[in-house]
Design a protein around this motif. Structure first.
Motif, PDB file in Angstrom:
ATOM      1  N   PRO A 170       9.018  -5.068   4.925  1.00 41.83           N
ATOM      2  CA  PRO A 170       8.792  -5.664   3.603  1.00 41.83           C
ATOM      3  C   PRO A 170       7.320  -5.901   3.268  1.00 41.83           C
ATOM      4  O   PRO A 170       6.907  -5.693   2.126  1.00 41.83           O
ATOM      5  CB  PRO A 170       9.568  -6.983   3.683  1.00 41.83           C
ATOM      6  CG  PRO A 170      10.681  -6.695   4.641  1.00 41.83           C
ATOM      7  CD  PRO A 170      10.070  -5.793   5.680  1.00 41.83           C
ATOM      8  N   TYR A 171       6.520  -6.344   4.244  1.00 37.35           N
ATOM      9  CA  TYR A 171       5.103  -6.579   3.970  1.00 37.35           C
ATOM     10  C   TYR A 171       4.359  -5.267   3.746  1.00 37.35           C
ATOM     11  O   TYR A 171       3.618  -5.115   2.768  1.00 37.35           O
ATOM     12  CB  TYR A 171       4.460  -7.355   5.124  1.00 37.35           C
ATOM     13  CG  TYR A 171       4.725  -8.836   5.085  1.00 37.35           C
ATOM     14  CD1 TYR A 171       3.801  -9.724   4.552  1.00 37.35           C
ATOM     15  CD2 TYR A 171       5.900  -9.374   5.597  1.00 37.35           C
ATOM     16  CE1 TYR A 171       4.030 -11.095   4.517  1.00 37.35           C
ATOM     17  CE2 TYR A 171       6.160 -10.737   5.573  1.00 37.35           C
ATOM     18  CZ  TYR A 171       5.220 -11.596   5.029  1.00 37.35           C
ATOM     19  OH  TYR A 171       5.461 -12.946   4.991  1.00 37.35           O
ATOM     20  N   GLY A 172       4.522  -4.308   4.649  1.00 32.87           N
ATOM     21  CA  GLY A 172       3.814  -3.043   4.521  1.00 32.87           C
ATOM     22  C   GLY A 172       4.183  -2.306   3.246  1.00 32.87           C
ATOM     23  O   GLY A 172       3.308  -1.777   2.541  1.00 32.87           O
ATOM     24  N   LEU A 173       5.474  -2.259   2.920  1.00 33.59           N
ATOM     25  CA  LEU A 173       5.913  -1.559   1.711  1.00 33.59           C
ATOM     26  C   LEU A 173       5.424  -2.268   0.453  1.00 33.59           C
ATOM     27  O   LEU A 173       5.045  -1.615  -0.530  1.00 33.59           O
ATOM     28  CB  LEU A 173       7.433  -1.440   1.696  1.00 33.59           C
ATOM     29  CG  LEU A 173       8.055  -0.540   2.775  1.00 33.59           C
ATOM     30  CD1 LEU A 173       9.573  -0.551   2.659  1.00 33.59           C
ATOM     31  CD2 LEU A 173       7.521   0.891   2.678  1.00 33.59           C
ATOM     32  N   SER A 174       5.447  -3.595   0.443  1.00 40.63           N
ATOM     33  CA  SER A 174       4.978  -4.340  -0.725  1.00 40.63           C
ATOM     34  C   SER A 174       3.496  -4.078  -0.972  1.00 40.63           C
ATOM     35  O   SER A 174       3.075  -3.805  -2.106  1.00 40.63           O
ATOM     36  CB  SER A 174       5.221  -5.841  -0.531  1.00 40.63           C
ATOM     37  OG  SER A 174       6.600  -6.133  -0.406  1.00 40.63           O
ATOM     38  N   ILE A 175       2.694  -4.163   0.082  1.00 40.98           N
ATOM     39  CA  ILE A 175       1.253  -3.917  -0.063  1.00 40.98           C
ATOM     40  C   ILE A 175       1.003  -2.494  -0.524  1.00 40.98           C
ATOM     41  O   ILE A 175       0.184  -2.247  -1.427  1.00 40.98           O
ATOM     42  CB  ILE A 175       0.538  -4.204   1.269  1.00 40.98           C
ATOM     43  CG1 ILE A 175       0.603  -5.703   1.588  1.00 40.98           C
ATOM     44  CG2 ILE A 175      -0.910  -3.718   1.237  1.00 40.98           C
ATOM     45  CD1 ILE A 175       0.235  -6.044   3.012  1.00 40.98           C
ATOM     46  N   ALA A 176       1.708  -1.542   0.070  1.00 39.51           N
ATOM     47  CA  ALA A 176       1.524  -0.139  -0.308  1.00 39.51           C
ATOM     48  C   ALA A 176       1.909   0.100  -1.761  1.00 39.51           C
ATOM     49  O   ALA A 176       1.251   0.873  -2.473  1.00 39.51           O
ATOM     50  CB  ALA A 176       2.352   0.752   0.613  1.00 39.51           C
ATOM     51  N   ALA A 177       2.981  -0.553  -2.243  1.00 41.55           N
ATOM     52  CA  ALA A 177       3.401  -0.383  -3.638  1.00 41.55           C
ATOM     53  C   ALA A 177       2.323  -0.877  -4.593  1.00 41.55           C
ATOM     54  O   ALA A 177       2.033  -0.238  -5.616  1.00 41.55           O
ATOM     55  CB  ALA A 177       4.716  -1.126  -3.877  1.00 41.55           C
ATOM     56  N   TYR A 178       1.705  -2.015  -4.273  1.00 44.40           N
ATOM     57  CA  TYR A 178       0.627  -2.519  -5.117  1.00 44.40           C
ATOM     58  C   TYR A 178      -0.580  -1.585  -5.094  1.00 44.40           C
ATOM     59  O   TYR A 178      -1.159  -1.262  -6.134  1.00 44.40           O
ATOM     60  CB  TYR A 178       0.213  -3.917  -4.656  1.00 44.40           C
ATOM     61  CG  TYR A 178       0.976  -5.043  -5.312  1.00 44.40           C
ATOM     62  CD1 TYR A 178       0.500  -5.673  -6.450  1.00 44.40           C
ATOM     63  CD2 TYR A 178       2.183  -5.480  -4.777  1.00 44.40           C
ATOM     64  CE1 TYR A 178       1.199  -6.712  -7.048  1.00 44.40           C
ATOM     65  CE2 TYR A 178       2.898  -6.515  -5.371  1.00 44.40           C
ATOM     66  CZ  TYR A 178       2.392  -7.128  -6.511  1.00 44.40           C
ATOM     67  OH  TYR A 178       3.096  -8.142  -7.106  1.00 44.40           O
ATOM     68  N   LEU A 179      -0.996  -1.156  -3.900  1.00 40.48           N
ATOM     69  CA  LEU A 179      -2.160  -0.279  -3.791  1.00 40.48           C
ATOM     70  C   LEU A 179      -1.928   1.038  -4.520  1.00 40.48           C
ATOM     71  O   LEU A 179      -2.839   1.572  -5.176  1.00 40.48           O
ATOM     72  CB  LEU A 179      -2.481  -0.022  -2.316  1.00 40.48           C
ATOM     73  CG  LEU A 179      -3.036  -1.221  -1.540  1.00 40.48           C
ATOM     74  CD1 LEU A 179      -3.107  -0.893  -0.053  1.00 40.48           C
ATOM     75  CD2 LEU A 179      -4.409  -1.619  -2.063  1.00 40.48           C
ATOM     76  N   ARG A 180      -0.729   1.561  -4.410  1.00 41.84           N
ATOM     77  CA  ARG A 180      -0.398   2.806  -5.102  1.00 41.84           C
ATOM     78  C   ARG A 180      -0.496   2.604  -6.613  1.00 41.84           C
ATOM     79  O   ARG A 180      -0.998   3.470  -7.336  1.00 41.84           O
ATOM     80  CB  ARG A 180       1.009   3.252  -4.694  1.00 41.84           C
ATOM     81  CG  ARG A 180       1.383   4.651  -5.124  1.00 41.84           C
ATOM     82  CD  ARG A 180       2.672   5.077  -4.419  1.00 41.84           C
ATOM     83  NE  ARG A 180       3.046   6.445  -4.763  1.00 41.84           N
ATOM     84  CZ  ARG A 180       3.866   6.757  -5.751  1.00 41.84           C
ATOM     85  NH1 ARG A 180       4.408   5.790  -6.484  1.00 41.84           N
ATOM     86  NH2 ARG A 180       4.160   8.011  -6.016  1.00 41.84           N
ATOM     87  N   ASP A 181      -0.019   1.470  -7.099  1.00 46.11           N
ATOM     88  CA  ASP A 181      -0.093   1.179  -8.531  1.00 46.11           C
ATOM     89  C   ASP A 181      -1.542   1.050  -9.001  1.00 46.11           C
ATOM     90  O   ASP A 181      -1.866   1.413 -10.135  1.00 46.11           O
ATOM     91  CB  ASP A 181       0.677  -0.106  -8.823  1.00 46.11           C
ATOM     92  CG  ASP A 181       0.824  -0.380 -10.311  1.00 46.11           C
ATOM     93  OD1 ASP A 181       1.503   0.421 -10.985  1.00 46.11           O
ATOM     94  OD2 ASP A 181       0.274  -1.386 -10.795  1.00 46.11           O
ATOM     95  N   TYR A 182      -2.415   0.557  -8.120  1.00 44.04           N
ATOM     96  CA  TYR A 182      -3.829   0.424  -8.458  1.00 44.04           C
ATOM     97  C   TYR A 182      -4.603   1.730  -8.319  1.00 44.04           C
ATOM     98  O   TYR A 182      -5.787   1.793  -8.653  1.00 44.04           O
ATOM     99  CB  TYR A 182      -4.496  -0.628  -7.560  1.00 44.04           C
ATOM    100  CG  TYR A 182      -4.003  -2.039  -7.754  1.00 44.04           C
ATOM    101  CD1 TYR A 182      -3.325  -2.432  -8.913  1.00 44.04           C
ATOM    102  CD2 TYR A 182      -4.208  -2.999  -6.765  1.00 44.04           C
ATOM    103  CE1 TYR A 182      -2.881  -3.730  -9.073  1.00 44.04           C
ATOM    104  CE2 TYR A 182      -3.756  -4.298  -6.920  1.00 44.04           C
ATOM    105  CZ  TYR A 182      -3.095  -4.660  -8.077  1.00 44.04           C
ATOM    106  OH  TYR A 182      -2.658  -5.953  -8.230  1.00 44.04           O
ATOM    107  N   GLY A 183      -3.965   2.756  -7.780  1.00 41.03           N
ATOM    108  CA  GLY A 183      -4.632   4.036  -7.613  1.00 41.03           C
ATOM    109  C   GLY A 183      -5.551   4.117  -6.404  1.00 41.03           C
ATOM    110  O   GLY A 183      -6.412   4.994  -6.335  1.00 41.03           O
TER     111      GLY A 183
END
Length: 408
Positions: free
Chosen positions: A11-24
């Motif tokens: 949950p932590y790794g996927l959440s962080i990755a989802a935000y970073l991906r959204d930020y480009g």
């Protein structure tokens, strides 16, 4: 070469990755998706956390468990319907496919400093260079076994982390060590799968929560709800985790050890009473294998003989347990009681190396032991990493979504 490498796909790794991906932000994510949840928790388990606190978190409030259940016709309620492990696993896998589709299902076997960045060695033979690294390894490396049991042969002892299929113990006598929710869940599921189960604990009773039921406004205000649990102390752990790091070190350790002591959800009591024998108020003083069985010596002169021991004795985020860290890197990370110390942005004393989740519990407190902690961590650390990577983000994006604080 990548800007950010995320180690871990829970949950932590996927959440962080989802935000970073959204930020480009150029990000690579390594790990087996939801490995702990899918392969290291007993099948048939119900999550301890309520539905509203059982999310993987993405930006713009999308990809929630409630949304997934609604779209798939699965019964859901924020608080009144326990979340089955299978439902959560399917939901989290759906989140990963939607928001982190480029996850690389390979493990990191080595991490070392290389110039101003880091070199990651992968189990498939690749080397990857990253400017910054986020360790979101969850509990994977941190299972704790009592010293008195460490001499038992591997085939006679397991940690709850390794008990995914209770049916393999059908027809055997199993003794579970512990009194928390993990011990109760495992003992109940083993018994229901056909094992003869005993539970040994130092505690004088196995505690269960009360039936939540409807609550009036005054009760909600007096004992506010949170993703960590009811009560003002739990609410503070979730609402203001950044204050925890200012407490004296010994007080932090005591709160980590004692806050949210062993207690199981009320709906497990009837099942527990129906199938599990108990030996309470007993500490294990010695353990040995005798004629293919385990003989446990307990305080008070009692002896228990069993086919297999399952320890439900928790986890401790000892930095030394992260074997993929190079010796140089491990020595450079400042620790307190063997746990990494991190800044308000989750950065360790090694510039560019971050720790989140259970590994950050000494700095941010009990919230880091729960998946709901990702709601606080993901936007905060993603904002920091995006700024350092030169992405256009505002400070408002670092704030977690706030909801339900007082009146749920």
């Amino acid at each position: 070469m990548t800007s950010v490498a995320v180690i871990g796909a829970g949950p932590y790794g996927l959440s962080i990755a989802a935000y970073l991906r959204d930020y480009g932000v150029n990000t690579r994510v390594f790990g087996i998706p939801l490995d702990t949840w899918r392969d290291h928790m007993p099948a048939g388990m119900l999550l301890k956390s309520d539905g509203f606190a059982s999310n993987v978190y993405g930006p713009k409030a999308v990809g929630t468990l409630a949304e997934y259940c609604r779209e798939n016709g699965i019964p859901y309620h924020d608080t009144d319907i326990p979340v089955p492990l299978q439902v959560f696993g399917d939901y989290a896998a759906d989140f990963q496919r939607r928001f982190v589709p480029d996850l690389e299902e390979v493990l990191v076997s080595g991490l070392a400093r290389e110039g101003s960045g880091f070199r990651l060695t992968l189990t498939d033979g690749q080397d990857v260079w990253a400017d910054r690294v986020v360790c979101a390894v969850g509990i994977t490396h941190f299972a704790r076994t009592p010293r008195e049991l460490r001499g038992l042969p591997a085939e006679r002892i397991s940690h709850t982390y390794d008990v995914h299929d209770p049916s393999v113990f059908a027809g055997r006598d199993v003794t579970v060590i512990g009194a928390g929710s993990s011990a109760v869940d495992t003992a109940v599921l083993l018994a229901e799968a056909g094992a003869t189960v005993s539970l040994v604990a130092r505690a004088n009773e196995v505690k269960f929560g009360g039936d939540p039921g409807p609550r009036g406004l005054w009760e909600k205000l007096r004992s506010p709800s949170s993703g960590v649990g009811p009560g003002l102390r739990n609410w503070l752990c979730e609402a203001m985790p950044s204050l925890f790091r200012f407490l004296p070190g010994e007080l932090r350790l005591r709160l980590i050890r004692t806050h949210l002591g062993p207690k199981s959800p009320h709906h497990m009591k009837e099942r527990f009473d129906a199938g599990v024998r108990t030996h309470l108020g007993r500490a294990i003083t010695a353990a040995r294998e005798v004629d293919g069985k385990v003989e446990l010596s307990l305080s008070g002169g009692q002896t228990v003989t069993t086919d297999h021991v399952v320890t439900a004795t928790g986890y401790y985020p000892d930095l030394a347990r992260l074997k993929f860290l190079s010796d140089d890197l491990r020595r450079a990370v400042r620790t307190h009681s063997r746990m990494p110390m991190v800044s308000r942005w989750f950065e360790s004393s090694v510039s560019g190396l971050y720790f989140v989740g259970p590994a950050a519990v000494d700095t941010f407190g009990p919230l880091m032991r729960f998946m709901v902690g990702a709601e606080y961590v993901a936007p905060r650390i993603a904002y920091r990493l995006a700024r350092r990577a030169g992405a256009p983000v505002s400070v408002a994006q670092a704030r977690p979504r706030r909801r339900r604080w007082l009146v749920r």
